[in-house]
Design a protein around this motif. Structure first.
Motif, mmCIF file in Angstrom:
data_model
loop_
_atom_site.group_PDB
_atom_site.id
_atom_site.type_symbol
_atom_site.label_atom_id
_atom_site.label_comp_id
_atom_site.label_asym_id
_atom_site.label_seq_id
_atom_site.Cartn_x
_atom_site.Cartn_y
_atom_site.Cartn_z
ATOM 1 N N ILE A 403 -7.694 -1.138 -5.562
ATOM 2 C CA ILE A 403 -7.536 -1.894 -4.320
ATOM 3 C C ILE A 403 -6.329 -1.313 -3.588
ATOM 4 O O ILE A 403 -5.182 -1.556 -3.992
ATOM 5 C CB ILE A 403 -7.335 -3.399 -4.592
ATOM 6 C CG1 ILE A 403 -8.484 -3.940 -5.464
ATOM 7 C CG2 ILE A 403 -7.250 -4.184 -3.297
ATOM 8 C CD1 ILE A 403 -8.335 -5.397 -5.834
ATOM 9 N N PRO A 404 -6.547 -0.531 -2.548
ATOM 10 C CA PRO A 404 -5.433 0.189 -1.899
ATOM 11 C C PRO A 404 -4.316 -0.729 -1.414
ATOM 12 O O PRO A 404 -3.127 -0.450 -1.665
ATOM 13 C CB PRO A 404 -6.116 0.897 -0.711
ATOM 14 C CG PRO A 404 -7.552 0.984 -1.088
ATOM 15 C CD PRO A 404 -7.846 -0.207 -1.927
ATOM 16 N N GLU A 405 -4.649 -1.815 -0.718
ATOM 17 C CA GLU A 405 -3.611 -2.692 -0.168
ATOM 18 C C GLU A 405 -2.725 -3.269 -1.265
ATOM 19 O O GLU A 405 -1.492 -3.325 -1.141
ATOM 20 C CB GLU A 405 -4.240 -3.829 0.640
ATOM 21 C CG GLU A 405 -5.056 -3.368 1.836
ATOM 22 C CD GLU A 405 -6.538 -3.272 1.524
ATOM 23 O OE1 GLU A 405 -6.865 -2.938 0.354
ATOM 24 O OE2 GLU A 405 -7.355 -3.518 2.421
ATOM 25 N N ILE A 406 -3.349 -3.700 -2.350
ATOM 26 C CA ILE A 406 -2.594 -4.292 -3.467
ATOM 27 C C ILE A 406 -1.775 -3.229 -4.180
ATOM 28 O O ILE A 406 -0.626 -3.460 -4.576
ATOM 29 C CB ILE A 406 -3.559 -4.986 -4.446
ATOM 30 C CG1 ILE A 406 -4.362 -6.086 -3.729
ATOM 31 C CG2 ILE A 406 -2.791 -5.582 -5.617
ATOM 32 C CD1 ILE A 406 -3.498 -7.176 -3.113
ATOM 33 N N ASN A 407 -2.336 -2.026 -4.332
ATOM 34 C CA ASN A 407 -1.637 -0.958 -5.037
ATOM 35 C C ASN A 407 -0.316 -0.610 -4.348
ATOM 36 O O ASN A 407 0.735 -0.537 -4.990
ATOM 37 C CB ASN A 407 -2.536 0.277 -5.101
ATOM 38 C CG ASN A 407 -1.890 1.432 -5.853
ATOM 39 O OD1 ASN A 407 -1.643 1.356 -7.042
ATOM 40 N ND2 ASN A 407 -1.587 2.502 -5.128
ATOM 41 N N TRP A 408 -0.372 -0.415 -3.028
ATOM 42 C CA TRP A 408 0.849 -0.026 -2.318
ATOM 43 C C TRP A 408 1.829 -1.190 -2.221
ATOM 44 O O TRP A 408 3.052 -0.978 -2.225
ATOM 45 C CB TRP A 408 0.501 0.515 -0.932
ATOM 46 C CG TRP A 408 -0.435 1.686 -0.988
ATOM 47 C CD1 TRP A 408 -1.656 1.804 -0.394
ATOM 48 C CD2 TRP A 408 -0.239 2.913 -1.708
ATOM 49 N NE1 TRP A 408 -2.232 3.015 -0.691
ATOM 50 C CE2 TRP A 408 -1.391 3.720 -1.497
ATOM 51 C CE3 TRP A 408 0.779 3.409 -2.510
ATOM 52 C CZ2 TRP A 408 -1.525 4.981 -2.049
ATOM 53 C CZ3 TRP A 408 0.637 4.662 -3.077
ATOM 54 C CH2 TRP A 408 -0.501 5.440 -2.844
ATOM 55 N N SER A 409 1.319 -2.414 -2.154
ATOM 56 C CA SER A 409 2.207 -3.578 -2.152
ATOM 57 C C SER A 409 2.944 -3.684 -3.489
ATOM 58 O O SER A 409 4.161 -3.936 -3.522
ATOM 59 C CB SER A 409 1.409 -4.855 -1.886
ATOM 60 O OG SER A 409 0.782 -4.806 -0.630
ATOM 61 N N LEU A 410 2.219 -3.496 -4.586
ATOM 62 C CA LEU A 410 2.842 -3.530 -5.906
ATOM 63 C C LEU A 410 3.893 -2.423 -6.034
ATOM 64 O O LEU A 410 4.971 -2.636 -6.613
ATOM 65 C CB LEU A 410 1.786 -3.365 -6.999
ATOM 66 C CG LEU A 410 0.808 -4.521 -7.223
ATOM 67 C CD1 LEU A 410 -0.193 -4.155 -8.322
ATOM 68 C CD2 LEU A 410 1.535 -5.800 -7.588
ATOM 69 N N MET A 411 3.580 -1.249 -5.503
ATOM 70 C CA MET A 411 4.515 -0.130 -5.609
ATOM 71 C C MET A 411 5.825 -0.439 -4.881
ATOM 72 O O MET A 411 6.920 -0.227 -5.432
ATOM 73 C CB MET A 411 3.889 1.133 -5.019
ATOM 74 C CG MET A 411 4.746 2.373 -5.211
ATOM 75 S SD MET A 411 4.200 3.783 -4.220
ATOM 76 C CE MET A 411 4.740 3.253 -2.593
ATOM 77 N N LEU A 412 5.736 -0.949 -3.658
ATOM 78 C CA LEU A 412 6.945 -1.259 -2.885
ATOM 79 C C LEU A 412 7.768 -2.344 -3.571
ATOM 80 O O LEU A 412 8.999 -2.250 -3.656
ATOM 81 C CB LEU A 412 6.558 -1.689 -1.477
ATOM 82 C CG LEU A 412 5.947 -0.597 -0.585
ATOM 83 C CD1 LEU A 412 5.511 -1.181 0.759
ATOM 84 C CD2 LEU A 412 6.937 0.539 -0.372
ATOM 85 N N LEU A 413 7.091 -3.376 -4.082
ATOM 86 C CA LEU A 413 7.807 -4.453 -4.772
ATOM 87 C C LEU A 413 8.446 -3.949 -6.057
ATOM 88 O O LEU A 413 9.572 -4.329 -6.401
ATOM 89 C CB LEU A 413 6.850 -5.607 -5.061
ATOM 90 C CG LEU A 413 6.354 -6.399 -3.842
ATOM 91 C CD1 LEU A 413 5.228 -7.347 -4.246
ATOM 92 C CD2 LEU A 413 7.501 -7.175 -3.208
ATOM 93 N N CYS A 414 7.727 -3.076 -6.760
ATOM 94 C CA CYS A 414 8.232 -2.532 -8.028
ATOM 95 C C CYS A 414 9.479 -1.677 -7.791
ATOM 96 O O CYS A 414 10.480 -1.790 -8.519
ATOM 97 C CB CYS A 414 7.128 -1.697 -8.676
ATOM 98 S SG CYS A 414 7.275 -1.530 -10.442
ATOM 99 N N LEU A 415 9.440 -0.839 -6.770
ATOM 100 C CA LEU A 415 10.605 -0.020 -6.441
ATOM 101 C C LEU A 415 11.785 -0.883 -6.000
ATOM 102 O O LEU A 415 12.946 -0.600 -6.332
ATOM 103 C CB LEU A 415 10.245 0.971 -5.326
ATOM 104 C CG LEU A 415 9.246 2.078 -5.698
ATOM 105 C CD1 LEU A 415 8.888 2.906 -4.478
ATOM 106 C CD2 LEU A 415 9.814 2.971 -6.799
#
Length: 783
Positions: A403-415
């Motif tokens: 799921i592209p939207e969720i993937n990039w959201s998780l990445m930003l939050l994780c960083l």
């Protein structure tokens, strides 16, 4: 072989050989146990952060080891392996599997488009223990009282939904926190090979680079590198268990004494408040236990039990005992407590172990990210999450999605977590609260499943929730007390996701209620006559609607303002049912709307919350074939029984074209010559057109039973309409709170739901239809 056939051709557990079970157990290491196996990297480091004052005795170390041992034994082993894994929903697990079981047994589902026909689905009647549901048995004793109580009070149904959503939101929060703490802890081993000043500037950038690499690879799918996951986890488990055995015999062979629960009481008596607060670090030893249940659908119960009981559990116990043995002989080095796992590794092995640990952290993070994608897909299917783009990365492995939207959201939050916290302690506090909240939700839902699905006594369910709930509540309180030290992160994330999910569910429910209240009566349709008072042009008009009965308002709005419509009209409803999968032969419900000569049909496509939604031309083919099969098998005069036009809920179950050995088949040719061989024992209906037509549609129907002339004529019209083309008509809704609503409802509907609706995806099957064939009909909903 397509993905749908893979799902429904899995062998039952009974028929699986031991070779198959052991193979599945080996494969489950990389998918299920990646997160749980990573926990030795940071448990002792988080536990001994600041809350416990070190002394020259081993009471604190032995006390922590005793807590770790009994926590691993009681929660993952006793609770999940021996109890919770039995509560599968037709082989599927997770928070929504428990909620789905309760919805079917107590009718507490808030999904608006439920039908009695859904209860005839094969998987609907399977109990939580894998046996056929006995309705008489479920209606006796205390279970009946609880069932009637839940069905009677809408407030309790909403509480149940919110409880399931809280568990889901914490799983999403875990998808942010676990990759951060796993990768950061793995990289912390660099501290042993460089100065403190150098390490300060290296640790965070290296962790961020690894996380960027991890999330950037998600769109390729885990199946491309999944073959490496199990060997990495197996190597890691053997490595930490071997190091543990070495440390036990080399430093303190008497460390086994700490397995006695007596040391837990000594630990709390000596450390008091500090010991209680340190439970938030000990809690991290069971991070990832929920994955055993959540990933149940990919494997079998027996394979997951074997992998944990005979490999993962003993390896983790040996690893923790080895670390405790080392620390018990190194009281003078307080920094050892800060560094954690790597200091107990022999010097010659530190670099190889560091490399394996980083790989292990990536594998563990990958499993959590994949699980986050999966649970968001389930929420979206059950109307509790805005529609998002779901990409199936594997045509053979069920459940591999991106799921592209969720993937990039998780990445930003994780960083943001890594850069903002920069230490394991606060990350551990945050991750611990997310993990224990999910477990508390599972315990609460599991107690209801025992009563309503397994038909056990209330006292047994009370004992279950008191025993495991009290243990988890103790850890929950220890994590919650550290709200300002990192535990606020999962609460904040969960609150945001919970608000968004509940607003979406509430708006969707109100929109459906408006559709039901404003649907067009059948008498209006009958008054128009067979031509509907307009010109009927060739082609199929596919009208998307959420209604499972009645005529949607957008249809009357359309025919009132435009002078023409298609010769064949299909009211298409894509609905989710509270089961994991709907078998292909039970996919469609097809019926008529009005008399036969009107050529109006209703088709309801039913999907489970783990089903794959087809987004290509195959769905269109299955849809038309299901209508053709209904026409062939329909024997009633009007398709509604004795001409009762007011009742348009009587429908026929029709499977997909691939699921039927006998039935109507459709072939589409590019030329005018007959190049498609006719099957033996079948007859063929065809449409012969002028040479300018490029496509030719043919229905191949079985010779038995014979179809009458009227049905042949109806099939002929359907073929002509299919050749002429298909138009997709969908409503473009503008939802507004009606006048007189409270200000809270106006904010929720006019701003919250409207924002989510404008930024969500449309139906997946509509994406493959050319834009020139799509028509949107604007509607304002005053809810």
């Amino acid at each position: 072989m397509d993905l749908e056939s893979v799902i429904y051709n899995k062998n039952p557990i009974k028929e699986q050989s031991w070779k198959t079970v052991l193979t599945l157990a080996y494969q489950s290491l990389g998918v299920v146990y990646g997160d749980l196996s990573t926990s030795p990297l940071y448990v002792y480091k988080s536990t001994f952060a600041e809350d416990i004052q070190h002394s020259e005795t081993n009471e604190e170390i032995f006390g922590v080891l005793s807590f770790v041992f009994w926590t691993l034994t009681l929660i993952p082993l006793l609770k999940y392996v021996f109890i919770v894994l039995r509560a599968d929903d037709n082989g599927e697990g997770g928070t929504f599997a428990l909620y789905s079981l309760l919805c079917r047994h107590a009718r507490v589902s808030l999904l608006p488009s439920t039908q009695l026909a859904d209860e005839d689905l094969t998987q609907y009647t399977i109990d939580g223990g894998g046996t056929v549901q006995d309705n008489k048995k479920s209606n006796v004793g205390s279970g009946l009282k609880l069932k009637s109580l839940l069905e009677k009070h809408k407030v309790l149904q909403r509480v149940l939904l919110v409880l399931a959503l809280i568990g889901t939101c914490m799983v999403i929060g875990d998808g942010v926190l676990t990759p951060a703490i796993s990768v950061f802890s793995a990289v912390s081993g660099l501290e042993l090979s460089m100065s403190k000043e150098q390490h300060r500037y290296v640790e965070v950038p290296v962790a961020c680079v690894i996380l960027l690499f991890l999330f950037a690879l998600q769109h390729y799918g885990t199946h491309r590198v999944g073959c490496l996951f199990a060997p990495v986890v197996l190597t890691w488990l053997l490595c930490i268990s071997a190091i543990g055995v070495y440390n036990i015999f080399h430093w303190n062979p008497h460390v086994y004494q700490a397995l006695s629960p007596y040391y837990m009481f000594k630990f709390l008596r000596k450390t008091q408040k500090g010991g209680w607060m340190s439970l938030g670090g000990i809690l991290l030893c069971i991070t990832g236990s929920e994955a055993m249940y959540a990933d149940l659908g990919h494997f079998s119960q027996l394979s997951i039990k074997i992998a944990f009981t005979f490999l993962v559990y003993p390896s983790l116990i040996l690893a923790y005992m080895g670390q405790a043995a080392y620390l018990s002989r190194h009281h003078e080095m307080e920094s050892d407590y800060r560094i954690g796992f790597y200091v107990s590794v022999p010097r010659l092995l530190r670099w190889p172990v560091l490399a394996i640990a980083i790989l292990q952290a990536v594998v563990g993070s990958q499993a959590v990210i994949t699980g986050t994608f999966s649970i968001i897909k389930q929420c979206s299917a059950l109307g509790c999450f805005p529609k998002v783009k779901i990409i199936h990365t594997s045509s053979k492995i069920h459940g591999q999605i991106y799921i592209p939207e969720i993937n990039w959201s998780l990445m930003l939050l994780c960083l943001a977590i890594v850069v903002g916290f920069r230490d394991t302690k606060r990350m551990g506090n945050a991750a611990g609260l997310a993990v224990i909240t999910v477990m508390l939700v599972t315990t609460c839902l599991m107690s209801l499943v025992m009563i309503l699905c397994w038909h056990k006594s209330v006292w047994l369910a009370v004992c279950f929730i008191l025993f495991f709930g009290s243990i988890e509540a103790l850890y929950f309180s220890a994590s919650l007390i550290k709200f300002l030290e990192g535990a606020w992160v999962p609460i904040a994330l969960s609150f945001i996701f919970l608000i968004a999910m509940y607003v979406w569910h509430y708006g969707t429910l109100k929109k459906y209620e408006f559709d039901v209240q404003n649907k067009v009566p059948i008498n209006w349709l009958l008054g128009l006559g067979p031509n509907l008072g307009i010109v009927r042009v060739k082609g199929i008009g596919l009208i998307h609607t959420e209604l499972v009965s009645g005529i949607p308002a957008i249809f009357s709005h359309f025919v009132t303002n435009l002078p023409a419509f298609h010769q064949v009209v299909i009211f298409l409803c894509i609905k989710s049912v509270p089961v994991p999968h709907v078998r292909p032969e039970e996919r469609f419900l097809v019926g008529r709307v009005g008399p036969k000569e009107y050529r109006l049909y209703r088709c309801i496509a039913r999907y489970g919350y783990r089903d794959v939604h087809k987004d290509d031309m195959e769905f269109e083919k299955d849809l038309v074939c299901s209508v053709a099969e209904f026409i062939r098998s329909d024997t009633s005069e009007y398709g509604l029984g004795l001409g009762n036009f007011e009742d348009d809920t009587k429908m026929t179950v029709v499977g997909t074209s691939a699921s039927k050995l006998e039935g109507v088949k459709m072939s589409i040719d590019d030329d005018q010559e007959d190049t498609c061989p006719q099957a033996e024992g079948t007859s063929e209906l065809r449409v012969v057109k002028s040479p300018i037509i490029r496509k030719r549609v043919r229905f191949v129907v079985p010779d038995s039973p014979q179809i009458d002339l009227e049905a042949r004529e109806e099939l002929h019209e359907l073929m002509e309409a299919k050749e002429a083309g298909m138009a997709f008509i969908m409503g473009h809704s503008y939802v507004r709170a009606k006048s007189g609503s409270s200000w809270i409802k106006k904010v929720v509907i006019n701003y919250g739901y409207d924002f989510l609706r404008r930024n969500s995806r449309g139906p997946t099957y509509a994406l493959s239809i050319p834009h020139a064939s799509t028509l949107e009909v604007g509607m304002i909903y005053h809810v």
